[in-house]
Design a protein around this motif. Structure first.
Motif, short mmCIF file in Angstrom:
data_model
loop_
_atom_site.label_atom_id
_atom_site.label_comp_id
_atom_site.label_asym_id
_atom_site.label_seq_id
_atom_site.Cartn_x
_atom_site.Cartn_y
_atom_site.Cartn_z
N SER A 563 57.40 44.41 98.71
CA SER A 563 57.29 44.48 99.08
C SER A 563 57.31 44.78 100.61
O SER A 563 56.11 44.38 100.65
CB SER A 563 58.25 46.47 98.85
OG SER A 563 56.76 47.35 98.75
N THR A 564 58.67 46.05 101.45
CA THR A 564 58.08 44.93 103.02
C THR A 564 57.11 45.73 102.77
O THR A 564 57.22 47.27 102.38
CB THR A 564 59.33 46.15 103.55
OG1 THR A 564 60.93 44.82 103.06
CG2 THR A 564 58.99 45.55 104.89
N ASP A 691 56.25 33.55 105.07
CA ASP A 691 57.87 33.90 104.87
C ASP A 691 58.47 33.41 105.68
O ASP A 691 59.78 33.96 106.42
CB ASP A 691 58.41 35.55 105.37
CG ASP A 691 59.34 35.93 104.62
OD1 ASP A 691 59.55 35.38 103.35
OD2 ASP A 691 60.22 37.29 104.66
N SER A 694 62.69 32.20 104.88
CA SER A 694 63.41 33.26 104.48
C SER A 694 64.64 32.65 105.27
O SER A 694 65.90 33.20 104.79
CB SER A 694 63.14 34.78 105.19
OG SER A 694 62.72 34.26 106.43
N GLN A 722 60.10 36.31 100.64
CA GLN A 722 60.39 37.66 99.73
C GLN A 722 61.87 37.15 98.67
O GLN A 722 61.67 37.91 97.52
CB GLN A 722 61.73 37.73 100.50
CG GLN A 722 60.95 38.51 102.19
CD GLN A 722 60.27 40.03 102.06
OE1 GLN A 722 60.51 40.35 100.70
NE2 GLN A 722 59.63 40.15 102.74
#
Length: 791
Positions: A563-564, A691, A694, A722
């Motif tokens: 998760s973030t 990431d 994205s 993600q």
């Protein structure tokens, strides 16, 4: 002062500047003396510089010797050549002897004064004042009786007859001159033996004593008048003498001005070159230091502050160093030379300088006490303005999207007003300096004129001397005034030096190993291993990463998801040592990354950050950013793998097409693909994707992953994502939650054993794509299946 330390490598330049300043100051301060001479000598004395004339008639010199001792007369005779055919004798002595306090000047001034009086004629009754009572009686004695004459020798009778003839001749001359004794009648008296030379010398000295304190000035002026009359008698034009003196003095003054001008220009050139060199070196050292900072040090100062320190602060230092050489060093030299010249004038007005210095010091002290605290705050406000402006410009799109323009303008206005208010206060306070200084200077001028006028009236000072004293005093006051003006800049520069020193003194937390190690040539290649890695940010209270262990080998792909804020980016930033681990080890090819030279470590690791940052230039210059080791073939292959070839070739110029600063003329996906190609072009052993997928669409994402799997057989891939689809085919996946590993395994294993991973997958994939029944999903979420997973 910190600013003085900046000159430690520029001692020669300082010495040259000091020499030039001394030359300039001496030239400038010699001008008032010449101005004084123009008034006193050129105007009042008609250009005649000394009571000792350049040429004199033999008869006039003989007359003057009547009033000198035999020794003085011999010295004067030796200083002049023999008379020419016109009876003119020329001065051949030294200039020192005819100077203001020269020996011949002192010898000839009084006789010239007496001779001038006799040329103008004096009353016969004043004869006794000049020759003494006894001589006067001899001159006016009656003839001897026959009885007295009978007892005299022939020589005595001849002398008596000679004196009688001289007395008669003298009386005739006195009558011819209107009953006054002139130089002609005095010459007759001396030659006839009526007056002894010693009596004339005593009478002249008695006359000087009666003049008192004004005697020196009166004697000099009357002696100059005698020289003027002597020149006229020789047929020399006094206007020519005056014009010649004024012309020669003007040439000297212009020459001094030229010397001062050249010295000032050279001083400015030396100061500018030295200041620019210091600024260049500081800028280079500061930027080099910042380039070696880790994100921790950048965060400590902030980007806006570092930019200000590398630009505005160093600019302030450059201006201050220029002023330091040109003004701060000049002011004390100017003041010292001016004081020395003032003390040499012996005017008795030296006390006025003390009054001026005390007044100036009081003004400067009050202003500095008021403004110094504000100067220290000013640079912080500049930082704040830069920070707010940078934030607004970087976030211009969301600001507009949320309609927050007014709020941001108010925020910027607040920061700007704080700076403006501080600057207004300091500027208003310092604006009082010039009027106050001018008031002090004018008051001192009035004081000098008032006190000096009494000296001029009493005859102990000349007008030119007073004018020169005023000029010297103003130079001294100006020296203090210059220091005051520079003091406006120096506090800001001192703060700027302190801020730059703070950057230079900060050691990066990422340091080169003391004993570097390199992997064995025949050892493992492209293997990355984490052993119980933990990390804590500086000044943080707890770890953000804890107990992470995994191994990924060449040709394998490790996926990291969570998760973030779970610590994914922080974890991969430890690999190229953007941060250093605070616990555990990271091994690359079996060597702790902290033991590898930084250049070698970063050559072996290709890192693609979340925000793909491109630099102004061309596509080619960006893809070859790793250096000359990247060939054209490597560049094109990397672009093909990153799925960037198509849009590059469509651009006008292809790989030579322009890229704007930050990559603003390409889309987000294109920018991301170019960033990936840039990392792949240097052919690293470990490729870290933070990431980086994205901004890519699913099709490009899939094609890119397919090419990576096919071509990167010699490199380990670490992919932060993600999207489940990006890492679902990875050889190993790590699931992070609040910095801890809560799941580790393949995609299939984690779906059945890791609730956190399953929760993320459910938000992105359908049940059919997951390949799990409702019961299996419920069992995982309830935590009933624990085998193979870590919770």
């Amino acid at each position: 002062m910190r600013i003085i330390k900046l000159f430690k490598n520029h001692i020669l330049a300082l010495l040259v500047a000091i020499g030039l300043i001394v030359i300039s100051c001496n030239a400038d301060l010699a001008l008032p003396n010449y101005m004084s001479e123009i008034v006193d000598v050129g105007i009042q004395q008609g250009g005649i510089t000394s009571p000792v004339p350049d040429t004199i008639r033999d008869e006039s010199l003989s007359d003057l010797e009547f009033f000198m001792t035999e020794g003085d007369a011999k010295r004067v005779e030796a200083a002049y050549s023999k008379a020419d055919g016109s009876g003119i004798r020329t001065y051949i002595g030294s200039e020192e002897d005819r100077g203001d306090e020269g020996a011949l000047t002192n010898i000839m001034s009084l006789p010239e004064t007496v001779a001038l009086s006799l040329e103008q004629g004096i009353d016969a009754s004043s004869m006794s004042d000049m020759t003494g009572k006894e001589s006067s009686e001899k001159a006016g004695a009656s003839a001897p009786t026959p009885e007295q004459m009978a007892t005299m020798t022939p020589e005595e009778l001849a002398a008596m007859q000679q004196k009688a003839q001289a007395a008669a001749k003298m009386q005739e001359q006195i009558d011819a001159d209107g009953g006054k004794i002139t130089m002609k009648s005095m010459r007759i008296a001396v030659e006839g033996g009526l007056v002894e030379r010693s009596k004339l010398v005593e009478g002249a000295n008695k006359m000087a004593d009666e003049m008192g304190s004004m005697g020196g000035s009166i004697v000099t002026q009357r002696a100059i008048t005698y020289v003027q009359q002597e020149y006229e008698a020789q047929g020399i034009s006094l206007s020519d003498v005056q014009n010649s003196y004024l012309a020669s003095t003007s040439v000297k003054m212009f020459s001094l001005c030229a010397v001062s001008l050249v010295a000032t220009i050279l001083t400015g050139a030396v100061a500018s070159h030295t200041a620019c060199t210091i600024a260049r070196d500081l800028r280079r050292k500061t930027f080099n230091k910042v380039m070696h900072f880790s994100p921790a040090e950048v965060g400590k100062f902030s980007q806006a502050s570092l930019i200000t320190r590398c630009t505005n602060d160093i600019q302030q230092i450059q201006m201050a160093t220029t002023l330091f050489i040109r003004m701060v060093m000049m002011a004390p030299i100017m003041g010292i030379v001016a004081v020395m010249r003032v003390l040499a004038t012996h005017t008795g007005l030296e006390w006025t300088i003390g009054v001026a210095v005390i007044a100036v010091s009081a003004v400067v002290g009050v202003l500095m006490v008021l403004t110094m605290p504000k100067f220290k705050k000013m640079q912080k406000y500049v930082d704040r303005v830069n920070l707010v402006a940078r934030e607004i410009l970087d976030g211009i799109m969301p600001i507009r999207a949320f309609g927050r323009q007014k709020h941001e303008l108010e925020r910027f206005d607040e920061a700007s007003c704080d700076l403006m208010t501080t600057q207004l206060f300091t500027n208003r306070a310092m604006s009082f300096m010039m009027p106050l200084m001018m008031f002090v200077m004018n008051c001192v001028t009035v004081l000098i004129v008032w006190a000096g006028s009494h000296g001029v009236s009493d005859g102990v000072m000349q007008v030119g001397d007073m004018m020169a004293f005023i000029s010297y005093t103003m130079q001294i006051v100006m020296a203090f005034m210059i220091l005051t003006m520079v003091s406006v800049m120096l506090p800001r520069a001192e703060v700027a030096v302190e801020r730059v020193d703070e950057v230079l003194a900060t050691e990066s937390s990422i340091k080169e190993p003391r004993t570097p190690k390199l992997p064995a040539a025949d050892g493992v290649h492209g293997q990355l291993e984490f052993r119980g890695v933990s990390f804590q940010y500086p000044d943080a209270r707890q770890d953000v990463i804890g107990g992470v262990s995994f191994t990924v080998r060449a040709g394998q792909m490790l996926g990291i998801i969570g998760s973030t804020g779970s610590g994914k980016s922080t974890l991969v930033q430890l690999i190229p040592r953007l941060y250093d681990v605070t616990g555990g080890q990271i091994l690359l090819d079996g060597i702790d990354v902290r033991d590898l030279p930084l250049s070698e470590l970063r050559r072996r690791v290709g890192y693609i950050p979340q925000q793909g940052m491109l630099f102004s230039g061309t596509v080619e210059s960006n893809l070859k950013f790793a250096g000359e080791s990247v060939t054209d073939e490597n560049m094109r292959e990397a672009a093909r793998i990153a799925q960037a070839s198509d849009f590059i070739e469509e651009r006008e110029g292809g790989f030579a097409s322009e890229i704007s600063q930050g990559g603003s003329n390409v889309s987000g996906g294109q920018r991301q693909r170019l960033s990936i190609a840039r990392a792949l072009a240097k052919r690293p052993e470990v490729v870290v994707f933070d990431d980086s997928f994205s901004a890519l669409d699913y099709k490009t994402d899939a094609l890119l992953r397919e090419e990576l799997a096919r071509t990167q057989k010699d490199a380990a891939l670490v992919v932060v994502a993600q999207r489940i689809a990006t890492i679902m085919h990875a050889d190993q996946i790590i699931v992070l939650d609040e910095g801890a590993v809560v799941g580790q395994g393949t995609h299939e294993e984690l779906l059945r054993r890791c609730p956190a991973y399953l929760e993320i997958a459910q938000s992105q994939l359908s049940a059919r794509e997951l390949g799990l029944s409702e019961d299996e999903i419920a069992a995982v979420m309830d935590g009933s299946a624990q085998e193979g997973g870590v919770r």
